[in-house]
Design an enzyme around this catalytic site. Structure first.
Site, short mmCIF file in Angstrom:
data_model
loop_
_atom_site.label_atom_id
_atom_site.label_comp_id
_atom_site.label_asym_id
_atom_site.label_seq_id
_atom_site.Cartn_x
_atom_site.Cartn_y
_atom_site.Cartn_z
N LYS A 25 0.81 -1.22 0.00
CA LYS A 25 0.00 0.00 0.00
C LYS A 25 0.85 1.27 0.00
O LYS A 25 0.48 2.27 -0.61
CB LYS A 25 -0.95 -0.02 1.20
CG LYS A 25 -1.84 -1.25 1.30
CD LYS A 25 -2.67 -1.48 0.05
CE LYS A 25 -3.62 -2.65 0.20
NZ LYS A 25 -3.00 -3.96 0.23
N GLU B 156 -3.46 8.13 6.05
CA GLU B 156 -3.96 9.02 5.01
C GLU B 156 -5.23 9.71 5.50
O GLU B 156 -5.86 9.29 6.46
CB GLU B 156 -4.24 8.25 3.72
CG GLU B 156 -5.34 7.22 3.84
CD GLU B 156 -5.48 6.38 2.58
OE1 GLU B 156 -4.61 6.48 1.70
OE2 GLU B 156 -6.46 5.63 2.47
N ASN C 239 -14.73 -1.28 8.23
CA ASN C 239 -13.93 -1.33 7.01
C ASN C 239 -13.95 -2.69 6.34
O ASN C 239 -13.11 -2.98 5.48
CB ASN C 239 -12.49 -0.90 7.30
CG ASN C 239 -12.44 0.48 7.92
OD1 ASN C 239 -12.85 1.46 7.32
ND2 ASN C 239 -11.97 0.55 9.16
N GLU D 8 -8.92 0.09 -6.67
CA GLU D 8 -9.95 0.62 -5.79
C GLU D 8 -9.90 2.15 -5.76
O GLU D 8 -8.82 2.74 -5.71
CB GLU D 8 -9.80 0.05 -4.38
CG GLU D 8 -9.82 -1.48 -4.36
CD GLU D 8 -10.20 -2.04 -3.01
OE1 GLU D 8 -10.45 -1.26 -2.08
OE2 GLU D 8 -10.26 -3.28 -2.90
N GLU E 47 -6.07 2.16 -3.68
CA GLU E 47 -5.06 1.11 -3.66
C GLU E 47 -5.38 0.12 -4.76
O GLU E 47 -6.44 0.18 -5.39
CB GLU E 47 -5.05 0.38 -2.30
CG GLU E 47 -6.37 -0.32 -1.97
CD GLU E 47 -6.39 -0.87 -0.57
OE1 GLU E 47 -5.61 -0.39 0.28
OE2 GLU E 47 -7.19 -1.78 -0.32
N PHE F 192 -22.56 -6.90 16.28
CA PHE F 192 -21.89 -7.63 15.20
C PHE F 192 -20.60 -8.31 15.66
O PHE F 192 -19.70 -8.55 14.85
CB PHE F 192 -21.57 -6.69 14.03
CG PHE F 192 -22.80 -6.08 13.42
CD1 PHE F 192 -23.53 -6.76 12.48
CD2 PHE F 192 -23.22 -4.82 13.81
CE1 PHE F 192 -24.67 -6.20 11.92
CE2 PHE F 192 -24.35 -4.24 13.26
CZ PHE F 192 -25.08 -4.93 12.31
#
Length: 664
Positions: free
Chosen positions: A116, A200, A235, A275, A288, A348
């Site tokens: 990355k 980032e 994510n 992406e 990425e 979750f």
């Protein structure tokens, strides 16, 4: 063509690769850890090789064991699936050095795009628009804080070798960085064997859109259009679709051209994904590149008619692409729902255990839509704490988006799982939401729509009718059986009842045989229930009400049943009129007081216990850290208090609802 391929992976992707190899006449070998010894992939493969203990860093991540398995079985090539070693340039090079074909991009492309940090540098040098951030490694937490403040909050802390939602946190404050940076580093080390981190800028309310690319070893690269992957939690993608409801033809062509240009710049020669983070205004930035097959590849296959695993194999063999960009067209719409072993009613959190019942919907063409279910499990299999919590990937295809969404709703209705928590009710709730149906998506969707977590949905009037009719039908069957089994009684049964759905009571009168008529005595109308498919002991009830087919999950309960239709679950009581009167007089049961206890929200391992008996703890302070399925969860105190007792320590396995800490 290859005669034998080794699959260096597990679960549904291993099964997926086996299916394509069978169709192509290629023999398969799977490797497996202790936890996967009895897996479906092991059963389906032509050969299997045991490669060690359950933790991935002792089995699936050990390149030497994969290479040895190839030598042992004579496999000519390795398909890495996704995760594990799929984006490891060193492993791809090792395969080449050993004379084994790596079914994926060349090591140079993986090095350029798979890392990355390096991919950001490469993209900037190539003139690709990138998200603002620090393109470089982070030394420690203090360094991370300085960089975050320079960029400006919120920021995203990401593992350089990350993927699949692992090793990533959004930080809104300095405290978030202080807690998140070491957690991301630990997850990265455990999941990928690489703890390098970068930071980032986090773009608020973005959409996650990716372009599928496909290349060969002759310099040809095409894109297979886009996938929208904006419905995410922590994510981790939850629902994906192809194409995207955001893009117009011009934006689609621009994104596709940029993805192809980037792939050609690194001589990309397999399936991969570029992406992008996109704004609601259709602006987009390179995020990425994943140099592997994506989890969500089935939706691309459904709209293009291509088998991406087959294309990867053909490219690795050296064949040219059999089509050009102008030959590719979007056909219809596809939706994918990831069925996870997690409890949506408990925020979750992972839910491990055995699949006591596993009955997916039937695959194939239905009326107006098509169903596909990619799974690596069977009824009786166990979902362990060592790997990703995915059970299966349920997909639907239809000519239009709304038809695909409606088909997904019905397919989720037909999916029955018992033995562990799973997210099917939540997925059904999303399919029924007007915002999702209209395509107004963002990566904040779940946070926006379920700010307090998921607790199911209230039954709509139409669902109350379904629950009423089903409860009445089931009670009628049980009552008839009871009277038939009692000496001296004939088979006639009571036809007037009171059906209570939650707190709402309805007087009904039942009539009919194969088709049941439920007269709603106080409403002046009747429900006609037909095509009934149910018998006592069966956990799924199917029928048609008012001309619409439905499926509900049912279980017996005192004086009635627990019935769930989609995301609406209710206790349905079917009472005699006198019993209904008495029920109104019963006091409601009070919930147990757990305000002084810290309970484990999930089964897992205690990574660290951060408090001791006698310690003063403030609300919000970290009590302990738990880990399950490669994800670390920070447990915080919900109140001020003094610790009375600590019942677990680092390294201890714990069960859901186990008492970890008691307050005085």
């Amino acid at each position: 063509m290859f005669s034998k391929i080794l699959i260096a992976n597990r679960g549904e992707i291993a099964v997926r690769v086996i299916k394509t190899c069978r169709r192509l006449g290629i023999a398969t070998v799977v490797v497996y850890s202790d936890a996967d010894a009895g897996s479906l992939a092991v059963e389906m493969a032509d050969e299997s090789v045991h490669i060690g203990p359950s933790p991935a860093n002792q089995s699936y991540l050990v390149a030497d064991k994969i290479i040895d398995a190839c030598r042992q079985t004579g496999a000519q090539a390795v398909h890495p699936g996704f995760g594990f070693l799929s984006e490891n340039a060193g492993f791809a090079q090792r395969c080449a050095d050993e004379g084994i074909v790596f079914i994926g991009p060349n090591p140079g492309a993986i090095s350029a795009m798979g890392d990355k940090i390096e991919s950001k540098k490469f993209a900037q040098a190539a003139g690709v628009s990138c998200v603002p951030g620090h393109i470089g490694e982070i030394d420690d937490t203090a360094h991370a804080i300085r960089i975050s403040e320079q960029i400006g909050y919120p920021v995203m802390i990401k593992a350089s070798a990350g993927g699949g939602g692992k090793g990533i946190r959004v930080a809104w404050t300095q405290q978030d960085v202080e807690e998140g940076f070491p957690a991301v580093r630990a997850e990265a080390k455990a999941s990928f064997g690489d703890d390098r981190i970068f930071i980032e800028k986090f773009i608020v309310s973005p959409r996650h859109i990716e372009i599928q690319v496909l290349g060969d070893k002759h310099g040809n690269v095409v894109h297979l259009f886009e996938r929208e992957c904006s419905i995410q939690r922590r994510n981790q993608k939850v629902i994906e679709e192809a194409p995207s409801p955001l893009l117009d033809e011009a934006t689609r062509n621009a994104m596709g051209a940029q993805a192809v240009a980037l792939a050609k710049a690194v001589n990309y020669d397999s399936a991969g994904t570029v992406e992008f983070v996109a704004g609601q205004d259709k602006s987009f930035f390179f995020l990425e590149m994943n140099t592997r097959l994506q989890v969500e590849h089935p939706v691309t296959e459904l709209i293009t008619g291509l088998d991406l695993v087959e294309q990867m194999i053909r490219s690795a063999w050296g064949e040219k692409l059999a089509f050009e960009q102008k030959d590719l067209k979007i056909n219809g719409w596809a939706i994918e729902s990831r069925i996870y072993a997690e409890d949506p009613y408990r925020k979750f959190l992972p839910s491990i255990g055995r699949l006591v019942r596993y009955a997916p919907p039937e695959e194939g063409q239905r009326e107006g839509y098509k169903v596909r279910n990619d799974a690596g499990v069977r009824e009786g299999d166990e979902i362990s704490m060592f790997y990703d919590p995915m059970i299966s990937k349920l997909c639907t295809w239809a000519p239009t988006r709304i038809a695909a969404v409606d088909g997904m709703g019905r397919a989720l209705e037909d999916f029955h799982i018992e033995g562990l928590g799973q997210n099917i009710p939540f997925l059904n709730a999303v399919m029924d939401q007007e915002r999702f149906r209209s395509g107004q998506l963002s990566t904040n969707y779940i946070k926006d729509e379920f700010p307090d977590g998921f607790a199911g949905t209230e039954p709509t009037p139409a669902q109350i009718d379904i629950l009423t009719a089903v409860g009445a039908a089931m009670q009628r069957v049980y009552a008839a059986r009871a009277r038939t089994n009692v000496a001296g009684l004939n088979g006639t049964v009571r036809d007037e009842w009171v059906v209570a759905v939650g707190h709402a009571k309805r007087r009904v009168k039942l009539s009919g045989d194969e088709d049941l008529t439920v007269d709603l005595l106080d409403e002046g109308r009747a429900l006609i229930l037909s095509d009934i498919d149910w018998r006592p002991g069966k956990p799924v009830f199917r029928g048609v009400l008012g001309g619409a087919a439905f499926t509900v999950q049912v279980a017996p309960a005192a004086e009635g049943f627990t019935i769930r239709h989609r995301a609406a679950k209710a206790r349905v009581l079917v009472l005699t009129p006198r019993s209904a009167e008495l029920h109104d007089m019963l006091p409601e049961k009070q919930a147990a007081d757990t305000s002084k206890l810290v309970l484990s929200p999930m089964p897992g391992l205690v990574v660290s216990m951060d408090v001791a008996a006698g310690q003063q703890v403030r609300e919000g302070e970290v009590v302990c850290v738990l880990e399950a399925m490669k994800m670390q969860n920070i447990i915080r105190a919900e109140r001020d208090g003094v610790v009375k007792a600590v019942n677990a320590k680092g390294g201890d396995p714990v069960a859901a609802d186990e008492v970890l800490v008691e307050f005085a």
